[in-house]
Enzyme design. Structure first.
Site, PDB file in Angstrom:
ATOM      1  N   GLY A   1       0.821  -1.220   0.000  1.00  0.00           N
ATOM      2  CA  GLY A   1       0.000   0.000   0.000  1.00  0.00           C
ATOM      3  C   GLY A   1       0.846   1.257   0.000  1.00  0.00           C
ATOM      4  O   GLY A   1       2.083   1.212   0.072  1.00  0.00           O
TER       5      GLY A   1
ATOM      6  N   LEU B   1       1.151   3.885   2.187  1.00  0.00           N
ATOM      7  CA  LEU B   1       1.924   4.250   3.380  1.00  0.00           C
ATOM      8  C   LEU B   1       3.179   3.383   3.489  1.00  0.00           C
ATOM      9  O   LEU B   1       4.273   3.861   3.795  1.00  0.00           O
ATOM     10  CB  LEU B   1       1.052   4.061   4.637  1.00  0.00           C
ATOM     11  CG  LEU B   1       1.687   4.503   5.938  1.00  0.00           C
ATOM     12  CD1 LEU B   1       1.783   6.023   5.985  1.00  0.00           C
ATOM     13  CD2 LEU B   1       0.881   4.013   7.145  1.00  0.00           C
TER      14      LEU B   1
ATOM     15  N   TYR C   1      -9.461  -4.593  10.756  1.00  0.00           N
ATOM     16  CA  TYR C   1      -8.708  -4.814  11.996  1.00  0.00           C
ATOM     17  C   TYR C   1      -9.168  -6.051  12.768  1.00  0.00           C
ATOM     18  O   TYR C   1      -8.366  -6.838  13.248  1.00  0.00           O
ATOM     19  CB  TYR C   1      -8.858  -3.615  12.944  1.00  0.00           C
ATOM     20  CG  TYR C   1      -7.980  -2.428  12.602  1.00  0.00           C
ATOM     21  CD1 TYR C   1      -7.056  -2.494  11.576  1.00  0.00           C
ATOM     22  CD2 TYR C   1      -8.078  -1.246  13.321  1.00  0.00           C
ATOM     23  CE1 TYR C   1      -6.270  -1.404  11.260  1.00  0.00           C
ATOM     24  CE2 TYR C   1      -7.288  -0.148  13.016  1.00  0.00           C
ATOM     25  CZ  TYR C   1      -6.383  -0.239  11.981  1.00  0.00           C
ATOM     26  OH  TYR C   1      -5.601   0.827  11.685  1.00  0.00           O
TER      27      TYR C   1
ATOM     28  N   LYS D   1      -4.456   5.027  12.423  1.00  0.00           N
ATOM     29  CA  LYS D   1      -5.758   5.674  12.504  1.00  0.00           C
ATOM     30  C   LYS D   1      -6.513   5.531  11.186  1.00  0.00           C
ATOM     31  O   LYS D   1      -5.856   5.286  10.180  1.00  0.00           O
ATOM     32  CB  LYS D   1      -5.587   7.135  12.895  1.00  0.00           C
ATOM     33  CG  LYS D   1      -5.249   8.096  11.738  1.00  0.00           C
ATOM     34  CD  LYS D   1      -5.220   9.506  12.237  1.00  0.00           C
ATOM     35  CE  LYS D   1      -4.730  10.482  11.218  1.00  0.00           C
ATOM     36  NZ  LYS D   1      -5.593  10.872  10.159  1.00  0.00           N
TER      37      LYS D   1
ATOM     38  N   LEU E   1       3.348  12.098  16.719  1.00  0.00           N
ATOM     39  CA  LEU E   1       4.192  11.808  17.888  1.00  0.00           C
ATOM     40  C   LEU E   1       5.584  11.342  17.465  1.00  0.00           C
ATOM     41  O   LEU E   1       6.494  11.264  18.280  1.00  0.00           O
ATOM     42  CB  LEU E   1       3.525  10.761  18.778  1.00  0.00           C
ATOM     43  CG  LEU E   1       2.271  11.254  19.500  1.00  0.00           C
ATOM     44  CD1 LEU E   1       1.608  10.125  20.269  1.00  0.00           C
ATOM     45  CD2 LEU E   1       2.605  12.397  20.448  1.00  0.00           C
TER      46      LEU E   1
ATOM     47  N   HIS F   1      -3.808  14.389  15.843  1.00  0.00           N
ATOM     48  CA  HIS F   1      -2.486  15.032  15.814  1.00  0.00           C
ATOM     49  C   HIS F   1      -2.421  16.266  16.736  1.00  0.00           C
ATOM     50  O   HIS F   1      -1.535  16.376  17.581  1.00  0.00           O
ATOM     51  CB  HIS F   1      -2.119  15.464  14.398  1.00  0.00           C
ATOM     52  CG  HIS F   1      -2.193  14.358  13.393  1.00  0.00           C
ATOM     53  ND1 HIS F   1      -1.807  13.078  13.671  1.00  0.00           N
ATOM     54  CD2 HIS F   1      -2.602  14.335  12.102  1.00  0.00           C
ATOM     55  CE1 HIS F   1      -1.968  12.326  12.592  1.00  0.00           C
ATOM     56  NE2 HIS F   1      -2.470  13.068  11.630  1.00  0.00           N
TER      57      HIS F   1
ATOM     58  N   LYS G   1      -7.184  22.366   4.755  1.00  0.00           N
ATOM     59  CA  LYS G   1      -6.666  21.985   3.429  1.00  0.00           C
ATOM     60  C   LYS G   1      -6.822  23.201   2.517  1.00  0.00           C
ATOM     61  O   LYS G   1      -7.656  24.081   2.777  1.00  0.00           O
ATOM     62  CB  LYS G   1      -7.505  20.843   2.857  1.00  0.00           C
ATOM     63  CG  LYS G   1      -7.518  19.598   3.728  1.00  0.00           C
ATOM     64  CD  LYS G   1      -6.573  18.546   3.208  1.00  0.00           C
ATOM     65  CE  LYS G   1      -6.577  17.301   4.063  1.00  0.00           C
ATOM     66  NZ  LYS G   1      -5.277  16.664   4.162  1.00  0.00           N
TER      67      LYS G   1
ATOM     68  N   TRP H   1     -27.967  29.321  46.292  1.00  0.00           N
ATOM     69  CA  TRP H   1     -28.645  28.160  46.891  1.00  0.00           C
ATOM     70  C   TRP H   1     -28.993  27.178  45.803  1.00  0.00           C
ATOM     71  O   TRP H   1     -29.096  27.533  44.632  1.00  0.00           O
ATOM     72  CB  TRP H   1     -29.936  28.626  47.590  1.00  0.00           C
ATOM     73  CG  TRP H   1     -29.706  29.640  48.668  1.00  0.00           C
ATOM     74  CD1 TRP H   1     -29.635  30.991  48.520  1.00  0.00           C
ATOM     75  CD2 TRP H   1     -29.516  29.375  50.061  1.00  0.00           C
ATOM     76  NE1 TRP H   1     -29.413  31.603  49.729  1.00  0.00           N
ATOM     77  CE2 TRP H   1     -29.337  30.629  50.701  1.00  0.00           C
ATOM     78  CE3 TRP H   1     -29.480  28.217  50.849  1.00  0.00           C
ATOM     79  CZ2 TRP H   1     -29.127  30.754  52.075  1.00  0.00           C
ATOM     80  CZ3 TRP H   1     -29.280  28.346  52.212  1.00  0.00           C
ATOM     81  CH2 TRP H   1     -29.097  29.603  52.818  1.00  0.00           C
TER      82      TRP H   1
HETATM   83  C1  BG6 Z   1      -2.753  12.670   8.070  1.00  0.00           C
HETATM   84  C2  BG6 Z   1      -4.065  13.174   7.572  1.00  0.00           C
HETATM   85  O1  BG6 Z   1      -2.935  11.975   9.255  1.00  0.00           O
HETATM   86  O2  BG6 Z   1      -1.864  13.754   8.255  1.00  0.00           O
HETATM   87  C3  BG6 Z   1      -3.875  13.970   6.291  1.00  0.00           C
HETATM   88  O3  BG6 Z   1      -4.930  12.090   7.315  1.00  0.00           O
HETATM   89  C4  BG6 Z   1      -2.831  15.043   6.475  1.00  0.00           C
HETATM   90  O4  BG6 Z   1      -5.098  14.538   5.857  1.00  0.00           O
HETATM   91  C5  BG6 Z   1      -1.569  14.452   7.077  1.00  0.00           C
HETATM   92  O5  BG6 Z   1      -2.561  15.576   5.197  1.00  0.00           O
HETATM   93  C6  BG6 Z   1      -0.568  15.536   7.379  1.00  0.00           C
HETATM   94  O6  BG6 Z   1       0.627  14.972   7.816  1.00  0.00           O
HETATM   95  P1  BG6 Z   1       2.024  15.663   7.557  1.00  0.00           P
HETATM   96  O7  BG6 Z   1       2.998  14.699   8.125  1.00  0.00           O
HETATM   97  O8  BG6 Z   1       2.139  15.853   6.080  1.00  0.00           O
HETATM   98  O9  BG6 Z   1       1.993  16.968   8.285  1.00  0.00           O
END
Ligand code: BG6
Length: 797
Positions: A40, A42, A154, A179, A211, A272, A365, A623
């Protein structure tokens, strides 16, 4: 490496010292990392690189690793995809290329792809790991399952891991989750309960990638290492405000199916920005490297957050958004989304350190720049006599003073910690943080960069690499525990509910937004700075607006009725109470006000607390009209509501506050403890003729008022001033002023709000004096005045 609890640490340290050398030599340990969703987005962008980074960090330290990339795709396709990612991995800039190539080849060798779909696949994976560990003469140290998959999968995955893929008893299991963790409190609780049935809390690592941002991870160490300088400054006396900001230039195109369901508050603020907020606001534990202590203090910070109201937020949506949703989700041409893509929120923290300090959270955004930061702006109470041209950045107390945790991007284009030179020279670990080189002409937050002590990381590291390393090292405080997650949803869900039908302000996007989204606050209200004549797109229904009505004055049960939209109604009632207070204090030197509990008066309390500076609180006695038989600190206690929403914000002398004595001799409302009699005596002693200046009542959907309920004779007539009663709903035991006492008041105000009250309001308008059936109908002051305050929902339906 097991993650020891604090109490186990000492023992473990001794055992590890004795055993680890031996074990490591005899049977080196192996950690298996199983990445689900390995092909994927990520995973391709960050996770494989993070795993490689972990490998580079740890491989020389005697650990053995295996990496299993898994997905649902066929073995062939998966292998191809993974091979490509592995080829693209990079080493830190300071590593020699030959060494890098060697380690990369090793890592590629240790990584495989496999399909992981059925329970049998999980079992086979487990068996393969066991066989391979044995074959290589190793011992299994642990397994990390990283779930980079949509949350709907999950539970199935968790079940499979739990039933078929747990390591043996001497090895640990860590399951990493991404998340979203729910959509609101209820769904988060549900998901947490399901996961909790498969894994122990210490086995779960919920990722919030903020974090793992280097600067965010530095907030607590910075506070710790600069305690001496910060101790006196980190509080409401010195901090003017805190801004926690994530601005983005990108919009939600391509992600609208996710974004439509979540919106900016759930996507960014609930997680965040809230995590960052708690790091700034929490009390600093003595030992900041104890994950347990950090998590505990974080939880306490959550508990001190003041509940958010609708007016704590401003919302926006970039204009192209609805069109993108229509295209991507095949919606009809007339579809208009209400999902906010921009939000500004004003948060207050009700504790001694932060009371009164605004915390502004903002994200959006399609804004003009990409930047994230926390800015702590300090109050400036100095007056400089010499002219500005003589001010020196490092000394002048008149220049702005601020600390900025610059999380990333923006004009500086790198993470950094900035401290105004006129504050103090901060300490940062010199091995990992270096002073930022000057950039002539660069100004940040109103000051040239040269006016700050500015530090940035020696080696920039992306958030996922840091978090993967923290997973390996059991740094639980870099993750979101179940308790903290639910605490965050407890905080956000009521606001999300109240904003569900709010029409966001539309903005063009980018630099063209101009000042359209600027907002400002006054007390606890947030509003856009620019007023707009009208919205471009109408709301979901064409309900009348408050401005369509004037405050309506009429009669109800032959007494004056004031009707308006909730905000105006509350403002009017608060004004009337203040006027009555001023009159009473002028005539008698004191004002006796008896207040009901429940939810309707909350807005009134807040209004009185926020906007009535001439209220003669010093001469006001408060009161209770009624009380639930619970301890006064119980959230269900009426006194607790009064305390939270009014008392802690105004200055009523302690001896003028008269809670009902429902809790005596460690018992609640026991007849023989004579609490009702004691309250009656207190009233008789202090209130002339037992005649309150003003009694505020409500009306229940069954016609009850105070804690006087239909079909229950207690308190409806007779001599008793205060009575114990029984409510049909829990908590059943109550204490209440009696009707005869209420009717002695100079003025009685009945506040009725919400559509739920519509039916009873209509019914009571028609009935006569029948307190046994509808106690509210027995409210008829002997010689005082009765006024009804009803909002349009209750009055007009
Ligand atoms: C993600 C959100 O958790 O954080 C996104 O789902 C957002 O919408 C992103 O764009 C921002 O993260 P960073 O690391 O680019 O500041």
């Amino acid at each position: 490496m097991k993650c020891p609890g604090v109490w186990k640490m000492l023992m473990a340290a001794v055992c590890v010292a004795l055993l680890s050398g031996l074990q490591a030599q005899d049977h080196p340990g192996q950690v298996s990392i199983i990445l689900l969703g390995a092909t994927g987005d990520l995973a391709r962008k960050y996770l494989w690189q993070g795993l490689f980074h972990l490998y580079l960090e740890e491989v020389g330290k005697g650990h053995h690793f295996r990496f299993h990339g898994t997905a649902l795709t066929s073995t062939e396709q998966g292998q191809e995809a993974i091979a490509k990612v592995l080829e693209s991995l990079s080493c830190p800039g300071d590593m020699a290329s030959g060494h890098c190539a060697e380690l990369k080849a090793q890592f590629q060798q240790l990584s495989e792809y496999r399909r992981l779909k059925t329970p049998e696949d999980y079992l086979a994976l487990s068996k393969d790991i066991e066989a391979q560990v044995e074959h290589e003469g190793l011992r299994e140290t642990g397994r990390i399952f990283y779930l980079s998959v949509p949350p709907f999968s999950y539970v199935d995955i968790a079940r499979n891991i739990n039933s078929s893929c747990r390591p043996g008893p001497s090895a640990w299991l860590r399951v990493v989750l991404e998340k979203p963790f729910g959509h609101d409190l209820h769904s988060a609780q549900q998901l947490a309960a399901e996961l909790g049935s498969f894994f122990r809390e210490e086995e779960m690592y919920r990722v919030d990638h903020y974090l793992g941002k280097q600067v965010v991870a530095q907030i607590l160490p910075f506070r710790d290492q600069n305690r001496a300088a910060l101790d006196g400054l980190w509080n409401r006396h010195h901090v003017e405000r805190v801004e926690i900001v994530m601005k983005e230039t990108l919009d939600a195109e391509g992600r609208t199916s996710f974004y439509e369901e979540y919106g900016v508050i759930r996507d960014v603020l609930q997680n965040h920005l809230t995590e960052v907020l708690t790091l700034v606001a929490m009390e600093l534990p003595v030992n900041t490297s104890s994950p347990e202590a950090v998590l505990q203090h974080k939880l306490q910070a959550f508990q001190a957050l003041r509940g958010l109201q609708r007016h704590s937020a401003v919302l926006g949506q970039y204009q192209a958004y609805s069109g993108q949703v229509r295209r991507e989700l095949q919606k009809p041409d007339n579809f208009h989304s209400l999902t906010p893509t921009f939000a500004g929120i004003l948060v207050h923290i009700d504790n001694l350190r932060w009371e009164g300090v605004p915390f502004i959270l903002m994200s959006g955004k399609a804004l003009d720049e990409r930047v994230s930061y926390v800015r702590i702006l300090f109050k400036n109470q100095a007056f400089c006599v010499q002219s500005e041209k003589h001010w020196v950045a490092a000394q002048s107390r008149c220049l702005p003073r601020q600390i900025i945790f610059y999380i990333g991007h923006g004009e500086l284009d790198s993470p950094a910690v900035l401290v105004s030179r006129n504050l103090f020279r901060p300490t940062l670990p010199s091995a990992s943080w270096k002073e930022v080189e000057g950039q002539p002409g660069l100004r940040l937050f109103g000051l040239p960069l040269s006016d700050y002590y500015a530090y940035s990381p020696v080696r920039e590291q992306d958030a996922y690499s840091l978090l993967i390393s923290h997973i390996f090292h059991c740094r639980k405080d870099s993750f979101v525990t179940t308790e903290n997650l639910l605490a965050s949803w407890v905080f956000w869900t009521p606001l999300l509910d109240s904003l569900a039908h709010e029409v966001p302000r539309f903005y063009p996007g980018g630099a063209e937004n101009g000042q359209l989204l600027d907002f400002e606050f006054s007390g606890s209200h947030l509003s856009f700075s620019q007023l707009l004549p009208e919205q471009l797109v109408p709301g979901p229904d064409s309900a009348p607006l408050p401005s369509d009505f004037q405050v309506l004055t009429a009669k109800y049960r032959d007494s004056p009725l004031i009707s308006a939209w909730p905000e105006e109604l509350i403002a009017r009632l608060a004004g009337d109470i203040e006027a009555a207070a001023v009159r009473a204090v002028r005539r008698f030197g004191e004002f006796h006000l008896a207040l009901s509990g429940g939810s309707s008066p909350v807005a009134l309390f807040q209004q009185l607390a926020a906007g009535h500076y001439s209220f003669p609180w010093a001469h006001t006695h408060l009161w209770l009209v009624d009380e639930r038989c619970v301890p006064l600190w119980d959230p269900e206690s009426n006194f607790q509501g009064l305390q939270t929403h009014l008392l802690q914000h105004v200055r009523v002398p302690h001896y003028n506050v008269h809670p009902m004595p429902v809790h005596r001799r460690q018992r609640l409302c026991a007849e023989e403890d004579q609490g009702a009699q004691a309250y009656a005596e207190e009233i008789s002693a202090l209130v002339t003729n037992g005649s309150f200046d003003l009694v505020l009542l409500g009306m229940g959907t069954d016609g009850h008022t105070a804690s006087l309920f239909p079909q229950s004779p207690a308190g409806l007539d007779g001599e008793q001033l205060v009575v114990l009663t029984t409510s049909p709903s829990s908590p059943h035991q109550r204490m209440s002023l009696s009707l005869p006492l209420i009717n002695r008041a100079r003025k009685v105000a009945v506040l009725v709000m919400g559509r739920m009250k519509r039916e009873i309001a209509m019914l009571v308008s028609r009935v006569g004096h029948e307190p046994k059936k509808w106690p509210i109908s027995g409210v008829l002051p002997d010689s005082g005045q009765l006024v009804w305050y009803m909002d349009y929902d209750a009055f007009l339906g």
